[in-house]
Design a protein around this motif. Sequence first.
Motif, PDB file in Angstrom:
ATOM      1  N   ALA A  29      -6.424  13.456   1.697  1.00 24.20           N
ATOM      2  CA  ALA A  29      -7.630  13.349   2.351  1.00 24.20           C
ATOM      3  C   ALA A  29      -7.363  13.975   3.431  1.00 24.20           C
ATOM      4  O   ALA A  29      -6.448  13.963   4.328  1.00 24.20           O
ATOM      5  CB  ALA A  29      -8.164  11.922   2.594  1.00 24.20           C
ATOM      6  N   PRO A  30      -8.522  14.923   3.795  1.00 25.72           N
ATOM      7  CA  PRO A  30      -8.434  15.707   5.077  1.00 25.72           C
ATOM      8  C   PRO A  30      -8.145  14.994   6.262  1.00 25.72           C
ATOM      9  O   PRO A  30      -7.197  15.516   7.260  1.00 25.72           O
ATOM     10  CB  PRO A  30      -9.811  16.301   5.298  1.00 25.72           C
ATOM     11  N   LEU A  31      -8.827  13.694   6.696  1.00 21.94           N
ATOM     12  CA  LEU A  31      -8.481  12.903   7.878  1.00 21.94           C
ATOM     13  C   LEU A  31      -7.762  11.755   7.447  1.00 21.94           C
ATOM     14  O   LEU A  31      -7.963  10.629   7.780  1.00 21.94           O
ATOM     15  CB  LEU A  31      -9.834  12.622   8.476  1.00 21.94           C
ATOM     16  N   GLY A  32      -6.812  11.800   6.532  1.00 18.44           N
ATOM     17  CA  GLY A  32      -5.956  10.744   6.017  1.00 18.44           C
ATOM     18  C   GLY A  32      -4.858  10.391   7.006  1.00 18.44           C
ATOM     19  O   GLY A  32      -4.218  11.257   7.394  1.00 18.44           O
ATOM     20  N   ARG A  33      -4.489   9.236   7.073  1.00 17.73           N
ATOM     21  CA  ARG A  33      -3.350   8.536   7.925  1.00 17.73           C
ATOM     22  C   ARG A  33      -2.774   7.370   7.296  1.00 17.73           C
ATOM     23  O   ARG A  33      -3.497   6.455   6.569  1.00 17.73           O
ATOM     24  CB  ARG A  33      -4.090   8.082   9.385  1.00 17.73           C
ATOM     25  N   ALA A  34      -1.535   7.460   7.075  1.00 16.12           N
ATOM     26  CA  ALA A  34      -0.687   6.351   6.516  1.00 16.12           C
ATOM     27  C   ALA A  34      -0.073   5.443   7.519  1.00 16.12           C
ATOM     28  O   ALA A  34       0.424   6.023   8.448  1.00 16.12           O
ATOM     29  CB  ALA A  34       0.310   7.225   5.439  1.00 16.12           C
ATOM     30  N   VAL A  35       0.016   4.162   7.321  1.00 15.52           N
ATOM     31  CA  VAL A  35       0.758   3.232   8.052  1.00 15.52           C
ATOM     32  C   VAL A  35       1.568   2.460   7.185  1.00 15.52           C
ATOM     33  O   VAL A  35       0.980   1.851   6.260  1.00 15.52           O
ATOM     34  CB  VAL A  35      -0.165   2.415   8.686  1.00 15.52           C
ATOM     35  N   VAL A  36       2.790   2.208   7.235  1.00 21.93           N
ATOM     36  CA  VAL A  36       3.385   1.502   6.514  1.00 21.93           C
ATOM     37  C   VAL A  36       4.298   0.323   7.547  1.00 21.93           C
ATOM     38  O   VAL A  36       4.986   0.704   8.454  1.00 21.93           O
ATOM     39  CB  VAL A  36       5.021   2.153   5.841  1.00 21.93           C
ATOM     40  N   ILE A  37       3.960  -0.952   6.978  1.00 19.03           N
ATOM     41  CA  ILE A  37       4.397  -2.189   7.860  1.00 19.03           C
ATOM     42  C   ILE A  37       5.742  -2.486   7.295  1.00 19.03           C
ATOM     43  O   ILE A  37       6.078  -2.784   6.351  1.00 19.03           O
ATOM     44  CB  ILE A  37       3.248  -3.263   7.694  1.00 19.03           C
ATOM     45  N   GLU A  38       6.822  -2.484   8.234  1.00 20.61           N
ATOM     46  CA  GLU A  38       8.311  -2.651   7.646  1.00 20.61           C
ATOM     47  C   GLU A  38       8.334  -4.317   7.707  1.00 20.61           C
ATOM     48  O   GLU A  38       7.603  -5.162   8.365  1.00 20.61           O
ATOM     49  CB  GLU A  38       9.280  -2.305   8.798  1.00 20.61           C
ATOM     50  N   GLY A  39       9.033  -4.676   6.563  1.00 19.76           N
ATOM     51  CA  GLY A  39       9.334  -6.099   6.271  1.00 19.76           C
ATOM     52  C   GLY A  39       8.181  -7.062   5.409  1.00 19.76           C
ATOM     53  O   GLY A  39       8.303  -8.267   5.564  1.00 19.76           O
ATOM     54  N   HIS A  40       7.369  -6.375   4.981  1.00 20.17           N
ATOM     55  CA  HIS A  40       6.110  -7.088   4.113  1.00 20.17           C
ATOM     56  C   HIS A  40       6.067  -6.358   2.763  1.00 20.17           C
ATOM     57  O   HIS A  40       6.204  -5.390   2.575  1.00 20.17           O
ATOM     58  CB  HIS A  40       4.776  -6.949   5.186  1.00 20.17           C
ATOM     59  N   ARG A  41       5.038  -7.349   2.198  1.00 21.72           N
ATOM     60  CA  ARG A  41       4.855  -6.872   0.712  1.00 21.72           C
ATOM     61  C   ARG A  41       3.483  -6.683   0.593  1.00 21.72           C
ATOM     62  O   ARG A  41       2.633  -6.050   1.301  1.00 21.72           O
ATOM     63  CB  ARG A  41       5.376  -7.837  -0.036  1.00 21.72           C
ATOM     64  N   HIS A  42       2.815  -7.197  -0.516  1.00 27.97           N
ATOM     65  CA  HIS A  42       1.652  -6.885  -1.108  1.00 27.97           C
ATOM     66  C   HIS A  42       0.571  -7.426  -0.307  1.00 27.97           C
ATOM     67  O   HIS A  42      -0.663  -6.893  -0.167  1.00 27.97           O
ATOM     68  CB  HIS A  42       1.514  -7.304  -2.412  1.00 27.97           C
TER      69      HIS A  42
END
Length: 269
Positions: A229-242
């Motif tokens: 996506a042109p204005l996409g941003r990903a955030v990955v939170i450590e130590g957590h699941r679904h």
Amino acid sequence: MTSTTLQLSEPYGPVTCQRAGTGAPVVLIHGVGMQSAAWAPQIEALSLTHQVIALDMPGHGGSVPLPEGAELPDYVAWLHAVLLAMDLGPVSLGGHSMGALIAGGYAVCHAENVLRVALLNGVFRRTAEARQAVEARAAEIRAGSFDLETPLIRWFGDTAADETARAQVADWLSSVNHQGYAAAYTAFARGDSTYADGFGGIACPLLALTGDGDPNSTPDMAQAMAGAAPLGRAVVIEGHRHMVNLTAPAAVNAALQDWLDTSAEQEPS
């Protein structure tokens, strides 16, 4: 927070939801086997500044199931009918898991109605092996199998926050309408690529968020959605699941507040 019921015409029927707050509308859609109450930490936080509407997906909570054989586009059409009936105008749209598939598809098909979209623990272009496994699980569910422990093991670790959220989720899974669960899970199993080619046309801010320990809605998937996506941003939170919105609510709420503060003119960070 107020529970309300919206009466739609056939084939949709009643749709239940939780509403709180005032201001610009934020619409939230939960995942398979859950209900609108699964958004409780986000409703509490975001309703301080926005009107938050958490929908019960078809066949979940008090919303009636879609007709047999429904696929992901049918759930997207259901959401369109709901939003037209609510007459909210363009909304900020968030979804978790199956809800993320619906929200992403809606942003592809109805861009004029979406100011921004947040996809929490979404799936995107599964591998052939992963697709085979989830489709086999869908077939078992349609045949009447109800394995409560397997998803709980995948979704949760052993921290205190995980144990508390696990008990809540187990209650929701245990009470779900089996017809609605089977239909939604089948659409979920088949829908990971349905709208994937359209992500390049999502011009609004897109947040793709997951936990680093989610084996099915992986960090690579979040990065791929954000990258498409042109204005996409990903955030990955450590130590957590679904179920990261329940096990790490403060981190998720902060990411969602940043997302709500992002306009279409801003470049993603």
